[in-house]
Design a protein around this motif. Sequence first.
Motif, mmCIF file in Angstrom:
data_model
loop_
_atom_site.group_PDB
_atom_site.id
_atom_site.type_symbol
_atom_site.label_atom_id
_atom_site.label_comp_id
_atom_site.label_asym_id
_atom_site.label_seq_id
_atom_site.Cartn_x
_atom_site.Cartn_y
_atom_site.Cartn_z
ATOM 1 N N ALA A 248 0.628 -1.067 -0.010
ATOM 2 C CA ALA A 248 0.070 -0.081 -0.055
ATOM 3 C C ALA A 248 0.886 1.323 0.125
ATOM 4 O O ALA A 248 0.515 2.040 0.755
ATOM 5 N N VAL A 249 1.833 1.375 -0.661
ATOM 6 C CA VAL A 249 2.687 2.415 -0.999
ATOM 7 C C VAL A 249 2.857 2.763 -2.446
ATOM 8 O O VAL A 249 2.683 3.933 -2.745
ATOM 9 N N GLY A 250 3.458 1.860 -3.133
ATOM 10 C CA GLY A 250 3.310 2.174 -4.723
ATOM 11 C C GLY A 250 4.972 2.519 -5.122
ATOM 12 O O GLY A 250 4.954 3.138 -6.282
ATOM 13 N N ILE A 251 5.931 1.830 -4.473
ATOM 14 C CA ILE A 251 7.309 1.993 -4.909
ATOM 15 C C ILE A 251 7.875 0.749 -5.157
ATOM 16 O O ILE A 251 7.360 -0.369 -4.545
ATOM 17 N N PRO A 252 9.012 0.541 -5.967
ATOM 18 C CA PRO A 252 9.598 -0.724 -6.255
ATOM 19 C C PRO A 252 10.105 -1.406 -4.884
ATOM 20 O O PRO A 252 9.689 -2.535 -4.655
ATOM 21 N N GLU A 253 10.700 -0.432 -3.892
ATOM 22 C CA GLU A 253 11.090 -1.459 -2.876
ATOM 23 C C GLU A 253 9.953 -1.902 -1.938
ATOM 24 O O GLU A 253 10.199 -3.102 -1.552
ATOM 25 N N THR A 254 9.004 -1.365 -1.650
ATOM 26 C CA THR A 254 7.919 -1.827 -1.108
ATOM 27 C C THR A 254 7.174 -3.172 -1.787
ATOM 28 O O THR A 254 6.765 -3.988 -1.185
ATOM 29 N N PHE A 255 7.160 -3.078 -3.078
ATOM 30 C CA PHE A 255 6.504 -4.157 -3.837
ATOM 31 C C PHE A 255 7.642 -5.535 -3.558
ATOM 32 O O PHE A 255 7.180 -6.502 -3.278
ATOM 33 N N GLY A 256 8.871 -5.142 -3.619
ATOM 34 C CA GLY A 256 9.765 -6.128 -3.453
ATOM 35 C C GLY A 256 9.770 -6.795 -2.177
ATOM 36 O O GLY A 256 9.710 -7.947 -1.599
ATOM 37 N N MET A 257 9.295 -5.821 -1.016
ATOM 38 C CA MET A 257 9.439 -6.604 0.275
ATOM 39 C C MET A 257 8.309 -7.276 0.306
ATOM 40 O O MET A 257 8.093 -8.489 1.101
ATOM 41 N N ALA A 258 7.213 -7.118 -0.383
ATOM 42 C CA ALA A 258 5.887 -7.933 -0.459
ATOM 43 C C ALA A 258 6.122 -9.270 -0.755
ATOM 44 O O ALA A 258 6.085 -10.266 -0.166
ATOM 45 N N LEU A 259 7.041 -9.386 -1.687
ATOM 46 C CA LEU A 259 7.431 -10.726 -2.290
ATOM 47 C C LEU A 259 8.516 -11.295 -1.366
ATOM 48 O O LEU A 259 8.493 -12.631 -1.287
ATOM 49 N N ASP A 260 9.279 -10.559 -0.848
ATOM 50 C CA ASP A 260 10.266 -11.121 0.354
ATOM 51 C C ASP A 260 9.661 -11.934 1.344
ATOM 52 O O ASP A 260 10.170 -12.676 2.203
#
Lengths: 351, 351, 351, 351
Positions: A248-260
Amino acid sequence: MKALVYGGPGQKSWTDVPDPKILQPTDAIVRVDTTTICGTDLHILKGDVPAVEAGRILGHEGVGTVTQVGSSVTALKTGDRVIISCIKSCGHCANCRKGLYSHCLGDEGSSGIGWIFGHLIDGTQAEFVRVPYADNSLHLLPQGVSDDEAVMLSDILPTGFEIGVQYGAVQPGDVVAVIGAGPVGLAAMATAGLYGAATIIAIDTDRNRLDQATGFGATDAVLSGTGTWRQQVLDLTDGAGVDVAIEAVGIPETFGMALDIVRPGGRVANVGVHGKPVNLHLEDLWIRNINISMGLVNANSTPMLLKLVAQKKIPAERFATHHFPLEKIMDAYDTFSHAAETKALKVVLNR
Amino acid sequence: MKALVYGGPGQKSWTDVPDPKILQPTDAIVRVDTTTICGTDLHILKGDVPAVEAGRILGHEGVGTVTQVGSSVTALKTGDRVIISCIKSCGHCANCRKGLYSHCLGDEGSSGIGWIFGHLIDGTQAEFVRVPYADNSLHLLPQGVSDDEAVMLSDILPTGFEIGVQYGAVQPGDVVAVIGAGPVGLAAMATAGLYGAATIIAIDTDRNRLDQATGFGATDAVLSGTGTWRQQVLDLTDGAGVDVAIEAVGIPETFGMALDIVRPGGRVANVGVHGKPVNLHLEDLWIRNINISMGLVNANSTPMLLKLVAQKKIPAERFATHHFPLEKIMDAYDTFSHAAETKALKVVLNR
Amino acid sequence: MKALVYGGPGQKSWTDVPDPKILQPTDAIVRVDTTTICGTDLHILKGDVPAVEAGRILGHEGVGTVTQVGSSVTALKTGDRVIISCIKSCGHCANCRKGLYSHCLGDEGSSGIGWIFGHLIDGTQAEFVRVPYADNSLHLLPQGVSDDEAVMLSDILPTGFEIGVQYGAVQPGDVVAVIGAGPVGLAAMATAGLYGAATIIAIDTDRNRLDQATGFGATDAVLSGTGTWRQQVLDLTDGAGVDVAIEAVGIPETFGMALDIVRPGGRVANVGVHGKPVNLHLEDLWIRNINISMGLVNANSTPMLLKLVAQKKIPAERFATHHFPLEKIMDAYDTFSHAAETKALKVVLNR
Amino acid sequence: MKALVYGGPGQKSWTDVPDPKILQPTDAIVRVDTTTICGTDLHILKGDVPAVEAGRILGHEGVGTVTQVGSSVTALKTGDRVIISCIKSCGHCANCRKGLYSHCLGDEGSSGIGWIFGHLIDGTQAEFVRVPYADNSLHLLPQGVSDDEAVMLSDILPTGFEIGVQYGAVQPGDVVAVIGAGPVGLAAMATAGLYGAATIIAIDTDRNRLDQATGFGATDAVLSGTGTWRQQVLDLTDGAGVDVAIEAVGIPETFGMALDIVRPGGRVANVGVHGKPVNLHLEDLWIRNINISMGLVNANSTPMLLKLVAQKKIPAERFATHHFPLEKIMDAYDTFSHAAETKALKVVLNR
């Protein structure tokens, strides 16, 4: 009337414009009693959404009173108190029939997108607004629901619920992580319990937001931006990862965190509005039976959420951290655009 | 006995090894009557799968005859003709109870992965093979199903069906595109009709494979690598894109193609085995209500697919384009690894 | 050892019997630390369940300690504290693979029914019990869950949840009525919130039970047996009826009540054990798009419910209204069979 | 214009009536090019449906040409060729938003029922008909679909598919029995393959109808009314019963037959229109995990089915066994009401 008019990148003004008029038999005119500002409005002001032309009245959230209805509107009448959905729905196109209002193909807006207020037609940050397909796009407001509660049903509560919780397929007993404790992330936390989430982990870089999260249903909070954040999350699971990770942020880092942090067989629900591509490590992920969802809200859950808000089962009012009179909307934008300092969640404007 | 033994990157041999023995009460020993080679075996031989150690017998597909069972095996007995599933399932871990056999947590292999044959334990390209959790990992073969048909149920048919068709949530009336007309892509085409797909579009760069695709259920074929391929696909829809795009190649280009042709509200099912990351254009996709799935087969649909193969409702035999005796497996590898020239789909080895 | 032995209709005794022994490699022997009595046990004692033969040890609920395991049991070891599921599951028959443990086709019991304890094999109202398919039929008990809580997971909590709430397809925002506020009806109320039920209406003829219902999650209570009960229920809806009506009594009158209050498009979930046929008014119902479900618990939700009980999110302990030492089980039966006077919900027996 | 007017029980006439007029902005007037007669029309004529008043024009199926549209109709224009759905849908009530058009709460008909043509308002057995909520209740007919095919989409094809196949939750590999090989039963057989039914068993007392059934997709036929019919059905399964039993007759005997052949964990989908209550043996059924569904068609699958009819994947034309000019409708009723002798399935009336 007065309205907040976009004047091109970086420019906006609270200014006089003509009153809206009924254009189609399915229209209604609504006097705006309460509205609010969305992160998307800030994006538009930066010039990030080229479809928005100079001269457009902004805003896609609102609560108001019907002042006029077109000849074929049957579910509403003058004087009705209503929630304005951020998504219009013609009710008869192939997408609307499937509940995919986000991609309504109806004539208004002509673009195959359900979000048109403050985008393709004039929006709700004004004294009055024309609402197309009024029978479908307005929701009668029962006694006992305040404007502050109701305006959260225009967008953020259905967005957090539909795109985070429902698309994430939360199931009873699940461990759910929500990355980003802004309004929409908090809306996901506030509604994850509707499918029986057992553990709801708020993840953010801002300690203040994490503190607020428990008031919206988070059972645990993890400060990210630390070396141990991932391990802290895994320690709240059986070690294999969370069942559902909501971005629920919208940047590459947080999307990667979700997958991690998601377990094999788990789901990643993207709610964030992204401005850049992300690198998807399919070479690791293909074997992990992960599901990734994303999308614009359909707002087809609004009547159900309204019922729960009326029963005080969702803390809708708690989102409204700051209030301004409608004519002080320029100040409200200022407060909202400095949320880190002002600790604003939603800035509410009342008539 | 003789077996095909991996000797490190680029090395394999058909050589003498000790016969397998019952190690656990849940084991069975199966004489391999028929086996085949998978694209994954070629990856292993290139050294792309470091978990496979030198000395490992390769192969995860097979049909055979039970020669011995452990003391707690109840569903099988010596002499039974069986399909060997490429996925083992202990039947009682948390993942197996959910049907997520691909991530079986049972002791064998100890890695939380269901695919262990020819990977973490010795495989099926041998005269005999030890099968852990035999009650769950072997399927009794009824009269009237040939070995050639049955061996396609070890991996490719359930993979195409589960990871392509089911994860892609194909629904009656859908337009389904399958990118890549190799064995697994063809398996997806051959089973998409089980959920009522109306249009099944085969997409490949190889005209020969497209020609074969109609025999597996494709209703239309589009040659990719041309400037108009995308428009040709869209012309087979209402203009908005396909309902489901199944990626069955495993490279960034084809994954991107899937996203380029899927409609708002549609699904992309990745079946391909990827070796590199892909660039995901979330800045465009976040608003499109796309779902992306991926994963290793669970093989929990095998009994159902076996029933349909027995009824001749799935053209399983058609995959078997080349045959070799088991002891000629080195030649078979040669034929399979030059599929473009040999036009091989599946190369079948019989005892 | 001592056990409660059925001696034919109307007869039972707490008496000496031989200790159970491991018969299959998949068996475990469990020392019973806690057990309880079910309404079904009373039915058996009346002679209503002819499959139960004289000499059978009764009981299908229990918590205990593993004292011995068969050679192929891998998930458990001596000394483990476990919940005994009322349903056995072989883990590999066609029904178990679908999660339909209630109709396990495995050899034990040989009858295609998952409920065998105190029915087709000796049960849990004893000092020790033999548990077939131990890896699947026992659940490891974590620290922090009491025996009183855990024993409610043998049968009543999964039954109320699976057969009432899940088969009833409760959805967020639903109005759910539960007819019958006995242990299983209360279990349905206690778990309806896991799918977001907004209103949970307890309906019973006994004012005391209605008073207890609010402690288990009921939001409203309606005394039936009055002329206005139906109107009272409808007044708690939009006038069209409840979304889900859960029948938890087992007589024709209450089944009819469920159909009388359900809305068009709604669901009736039968949980009650019936002894007589009911008259189904299909001449009125065929056009109403009602769904009727029924069944024996699968107990496949037990691990998930255990997690929630461990988190104290389900008030499991509240069911245990009366306690007896195991050797006083004859007194416990007396108390339980006069529940109207004793106000007993569950009578718990501890070692 | 001329129309078939109900004159009270046992009475009907083809007579002059006033032309229909637009009454609401959402209405359209359609010239009826093709219509047909339904078993329900015969029930009405017997006086079995008291809501139908003398003077009512009968008929709820039809294909025609739009001659006039109300001011808010946007999806249609004069000259369009359309299918008239037997179910009206306002598109904005709570039930329509859920896809439950069968219980549309919109003003027209004012009764919470979606079927109003030839029931609560004038119907389609006339030269012209007024269609409320035209944008939702009419479907544009593409080139290449004949009137004979299209008129089967007004009612029987969606009824067999939605209430039989979808409510029956047919899944790939299932054994499906359809009791009653009349038009709606045949429609269920013709669409069961859309969810991958492996075996489709037609059951009827009429040998002629069974012979026809194979043309509609039945794989097997069983003559009922014999002592062995049930065993013949079980022999087509694994012995435990069918996965789904679809009742398409509407009498207590056939409903009982459905319950007699369904396996534990299976589904009974009632499609028949019943006039009497049935005796439901809950004392045997409660433990069998059976699901029973029933209902009026929603006709929300019509656009999808139309696509498949256009692709010639559903043999829609085969239902049309007899043809009459519209003005000979009295003769057509005669033929249809003696279906056993005339072997009529659907009697089609063309302008």
